[in-house]
Design an enzyme around this catalytic site. Structure first.
Site, PDB file in Angstrom:
ATOM      1  N   GLY A   1     -34.909   1.659 -26.737  1.00  0.00           N
ATOM      2  CA  GLY A   1     -35.523   0.386 -26.245  1.00  0.00           C
ATOM      3  C   GLY A   1     -35.023  -0.103 -24.658  1.00  0.00           C
ATOM      4  O   GLY A   1     -33.901   0.044 -24.464  1.00  0.00           O
TER       5      GLY A   1
ATOM      6  N   TYR B   1     -41.392  12.092 -31.685  1.00  0.00           N
ATOM      7  CA  TYR B   1     -41.619  11.341 -30.206  1.00  0.00           C
ATOM      8  C   TYR B   1     -40.114  10.643 -30.312  1.00  0.00           C
ATOM      9  O   TYR B   1     -39.567  10.505 -28.884  1.00  0.00           O
ATOM     10  CB  TYR B   1     -42.629  10.349 -30.233  1.00  0.00           C
ATOM     11  CG  TYR B   1     -42.640   9.559 -28.985  1.00  0.00           C
ATOM     12  CD1 TYR B   1     -42.754   9.952 -27.559  1.00  0.00           C
ATOM     13  CD2 TYR B   1     -42.311   8.375 -29.122  1.00  0.00           C
ATOM     14  CE1 TYR B   1     -42.847   9.583 -26.387  1.00  0.00           C
ATOM     15  CE2 TYR B   1     -42.160   7.253 -27.710  1.00  0.00           C
ATOM     16  CZ  TYR B   1     -42.555   7.960 -26.530  1.00  0.00           C
ATOM     17  OH  TYR B   1     -42.269   7.285 -25.574  1.00  0.00           O
TER      18      TYR B   1
ATOM     19  N   CYS C   1     -36.780  -0.085 -31.970  1.00  0.00           N
ATOM     20  CA  CYS C   1     -35.522  -0.360 -31.298  1.00  0.00           C
ATOM     21  C   CYS C   1     -34.201   0.516 -31.877  1.00  0.00           C
ATOM     22  O   CYS C   1     -34.435   1.575 -32.485  1.00  0.00           O
ATOM     23  CB  CYS C   1     -34.972  -1.985 -31.728  1.00  0.00           C
ATOM     24  SG  CYS C   1     -36.479  -3.137 -31.500  1.00  0.00           S
TER      25      CYS C   1
ATOM     26  N   ASN D   1     -33.620  -2.760 -36.919  1.00  0.00           N
ATOM     27  CA  ASN D   1     -34.874  -1.939 -36.247  1.00  0.00           C
ATOM     28  C   ASN D   1     -35.712  -1.941 -37.462  1.00  0.00           C
ATOM     29  O   ASN D   1     -35.392  -1.552 -38.664  1.00  0.00           O
ATOM     30  CB  ASN D   1     -34.234  -0.562 -35.876  1.00  0.00           C
ATOM     31  CG  ASN D   1     -35.216   0.519 -35.434  1.00  0.00           C
ATOM     32  OD1 ASN D   1     -34.855   1.457 -35.722  1.00  0.00           O
ATOM     33  ND2 ASN D   1     -36.250  -0.009 -35.023  1.00  0.00           N
ATOM     34  N   GLY D   2     -36.812  -2.044 -36.939  1.00  0.00           N
ATOM     35  CA  GLY D   2     -38.114  -2.192 -38.069  1.00  0.00           C
ATOM     36  C   GLY D   2     -39.091  -2.925 -37.924  1.00  0.00           C
ATOM     37  O   GLY D   2     -39.277  -3.735 -36.613  1.00  0.00           O
TER      38      GLY D   2
HETATM   39  P1  5GP Z   1     -51.575   7.957 -24.388  1.00  0.00           P
HETATM   40  O1  5GP Z   1     -51.230   8.118 -22.657  1.00  0.00           O
HETATM   41  O2  5GP Z   1     -52.387   8.705 -25.137  1.00  0.00           O
HETATM   42  O3  5GP Z   1     -52.128   6.501 -24.596  1.00  0.00           O
HETATM   43  O4  5GP Z   1     -50.154   7.826 -25.055  1.00  0.00           O
HETATM   44  C1  5GP Z   1     -49.581   9.343 -25.184  1.00  0.00           C
HETATM   45  C2  5GP Z   1     -48.444   9.329 -24.295  1.00  0.00           C
HETATM   46  O5  5GP Z   1     -47.394   8.178 -24.667  1.00  0.00           O
HETATM   47  C3  5GP Z   1     -47.441  10.758 -24.708  1.00  0.00           C
HETATM   48  O6  5GP Z   1     -47.144  11.006 -23.474  1.00  0.00           O
HETATM   49  C4  5GP Z   1     -46.510   9.991 -25.574  1.00  0.00           C
HETATM   50  O7  5GP Z   1     -45.034  10.850 -25.375  1.00  0.00           O
HETATM   51  C5  5GP Z   1     -46.145   8.687 -25.275  1.00  0.00           C
HETATM   52  N1  5GP Z   1     -45.890   7.781 -26.554  1.00  0.00           N
HETATM   53  C6  5GP Z   1     -46.504   8.055 -27.574  1.00  0.00           C
HETATM   54  N2  5GP Z   1     -46.201   6.904 -28.669  1.00  0.00           N
HETATM   55  C7  5GP Z   1     -45.487   6.312 -27.855  1.00  0.00           C
HETATM   56  C8  5GP Z   1     -44.738   4.932 -28.139  1.00  0.00           C
HETATM   57  O8  5GP Z   1     -44.853   4.173 -28.874  1.00  0.00           O
HETATM   58  N3  5GP Z   1     -44.160   4.316 -27.045  1.00  0.00           N
HETATM   59  C9  5GP Z   1     -44.295   4.776 -25.759  1.00  0.00           C
HETATM   60  N4  5GP Z   1     -43.559   4.265 -24.705  1.00  0.00           N
HETATM   61  N5  5GP Z   1     -44.724   5.940 -25.355  1.00  0.00           N
HETATM   62  C10 5GP Z   1     -45.215   6.636 -26.537  1.00  0.00           C
HETATM   63 MG    MG Z   2     -44.558  11.507 -23.243  1.00  0.00          MG
END
Ligand code: 5GP
Ligand code: MG
Ligand code: SF4
Length: 477
Positions: free
Chosen positions: A28, A258, A2, A104-105
């Site tokens: 979020g 990320y 968040c 957040n956490g």
């Molecule tokens: P996958 O498609 O392998 O399940 O997830 C990897 C993709 O989801 C990557 O493109 C990455 O940018 C994104 N991603 C990785 N971790 C998260 C997360 O915690 N939340 C979201 N929304 N996207 C994530």
């Molecule tokens: Mg991605």
């Protein structure tokens, strides 16, 4: 995951909070809210499902106007997508509505603390969210046991184990605090023109990330330190009222990989630059292996743009925006079924027409979780004419869940937990697949020993099992 924001001691603080939240919307998109102390001294909260621009409208902001305000954007989780879990959480004290918290956490010993407060203190909970628990625990020490807030707060936080970066409004004061491991980020700034040698509380701003500060005319000053509790009070300097005992630090490395916006400084690192260096480290692994005029480096936009840029710069290969992203598709990652996640990826990305035939593609993504995105994308790019697709990943394989606020799926759904790397490559029809190694981060991060890598190596600084048989609350008032 968040995002939080707070502004102290300026007129229409809620508007500045809304601006910061808008700049941190990437943290979020499920729900958002604000809590403000109004002219009558009441702390009132408004929250709703949806995006900042749609929820914090002009009408709402005029109604929730005041000089002290906090706000929150909540990340969607598949489990509990409802308004009860939106934040900030306002709590009525016996004297009136004078308290609100956002965080957040994730609190690792949530169940133990909640059950104590329900059974022993007779509290009723209205949600499952951490901010309510945190607020009620603080109220338990401060109000029920009559401890002055400056003492009650460190005592209450001493019982909470897990990740938190939090803001609390209590009457005319505001408090900002982070867990002792510094897992989640929070920075402090000041509205420009107001900075003196001793920073006055009035004009102070807080946020998970500083990327919104420039927009509101604030300057980033420093991080809230891990384990620090800051107190803000009208006309007074910002005071540190507690510092945590020395513990190992465990900043979430996934924030840099990320989560954080590239233009933020997170944990004192420039996020975009860390990502470029990750790209350079990936390029180093391919030196002399991937050479030729038909190669092109392509990011999976947007999260890996800088990683791909770093790869291209370090390798001397051309960078290409071969995939177009539709920005109006919500997060595909969190969709409840594999079918809807697959569908989401197809809606979200499109290959540039007439771009791929004859090319060998180095496809860069920041992470692989379930493998959904890359499996679809490799096929899409080959379908568009690419001769080969070599996948490069800006993080190590995700093999364990996160207990500190990132919603990773159960271990059975983590592809790196199920398959060895060559089989993952085969599953996604990639011609080769390479990840970052944890050791590669040693050169990139200034203090690599201060980071959490638990979702990559299972080395958790605290985990739910640590509390399963523990009585967790000190009644040493
Ligand atoms: P996958 O498609 O392998 O399940 O997830 C990897 C993709 O989801 C990557 O493109 C990455 O940018 C994104 N991603 C990785 N971790 C998260 C997360 O915690 N939340 C979201 N929304 N996207 C994530
Ligand atoms: Mg991605
Ligand atoms: Fe971040 Fe992973 Fe640690 Fe969770 S387990 S805090 S996602 S590094």
């Amino acid at each position: 995951m968040c995002g939080i924001a707070g502004v102290y001691g300026v007129q229409n603080a809620e508007r500045l909070v809304a601006e910061i939240l808008f700049a941190t919307q990437h943290r979020g998109q499920e729900s958002c809210g604000i809590a403000t102390r109004n002219a009558r001294g009441n702390v009132i909260a408004h929250k709703a499902m949806g995006l900042v621009k749609n929820v914090l409208t002009e009408d709402i902001l005029s109604y929730y106007s005041g000089e002290i305000s906090i706000g929150h954007v909540r990340y969607p989780t598949s489990a509990s997508s409802n308004i009860d879990n939106a934040q900030p959480f306002a709590i009525d004290l016996a004297e009136g509505p004078h308290m609100a918290v956002c965080t957040n956490g994730s609190i690792v010993n949530y169940e133990q603390l909640r059950s104590y407060l329900e059974k022993e203190a007779g509290f009723t909970f209205l949600s499952d969210n951490d901010s309510e628990l945190m607020g009620r625990l603080i109220a338990y020490y401060h109000v029920v046991n009559h401890i002055p807030i400056e003492e009650a707060l460190p005592k209450a936080l001493g019982q909470i184990h897990g990740a938190y970066a939090a803001l609390l409004i209590l009457r005319d004061k505001m408090f900002a605090f982070r867990d002792p491991y510094g897992i989640r980020p929070m920075v402090m700034g000041h509205l420009v023109g107001n900075v003196r040698e001793e920073q006055l509380s009035d004009g102070t701003v807080f946020a998970s990330e500083g990327c919104g500060f420039g927009i509101i005319g604030a300057r980033e000053i420093r991080k809230v330190a891990p384990g620090e509790i800051l107190c803000l009070q009208k006309g007074e300097p910002v005071r540190t009222i507690a510092k945590a005992p020395k513990t190992p630090l465990r900043h979430c490395v996934f924030e840099l990989i990320y989560f954080s916006r590239p233009d933020s400084m997170t944990f004192d690192e420039r996020v975009w630059d860390v990502r470029r260096e990750i790209g350079a480290a990936l390029a180093k692994k391919d030196r002399d292996e991937l050479v030729g005029d038909d190669l092109v480096v392509i990011p999976v936009p947007d999260s890996s743009n800088f990683v791909a840029q770093g790869y291209a710069e370090a390798s001397g290969l051309p960078f290409g925006m071969g995939l177009l992203r539709n920005h109006y598709v919500g997060r595909t990652f969190i969709n409840p079924t594999q079918r809807s996640r697959d569908e989401g990826v197809r809606q979200k990305f499109n290959p540039l027409p007439d771009y791929f035939p004859g090319k060998r593609v180095i496809l860069v993504d920041d992470s692989i979780v379930r493998g959904t995105s890359l499996r679809k994308l490799v096929r899409m790019i080959k379908g568009a004419g690419a001769k080969e697709v070599h996948v490069r990943v800006g993080s190590p394989p995700v093999v364990s869940p996160c207990y500190y606020g990132i919603d990773t799926p159960v271990p059975e759904e983590l592809i790196a937990n199920i398959l060895p790397v060559p089989k993952i490559a085969k599953y996604m029809d990639a011609d080769s697949l390479k990840y970052m190694d944890i050791e590669d981060f040693h050169e990139i991060l200034s203090n690599h020993q201060d980071y959490c890598f638990a979702c990559f190596n299972g080395d958790y600084v605290i985990k739910p099992a640590d509390f399963e048989s523990n009585p967790t609350i000190s009644t040493d008032f």
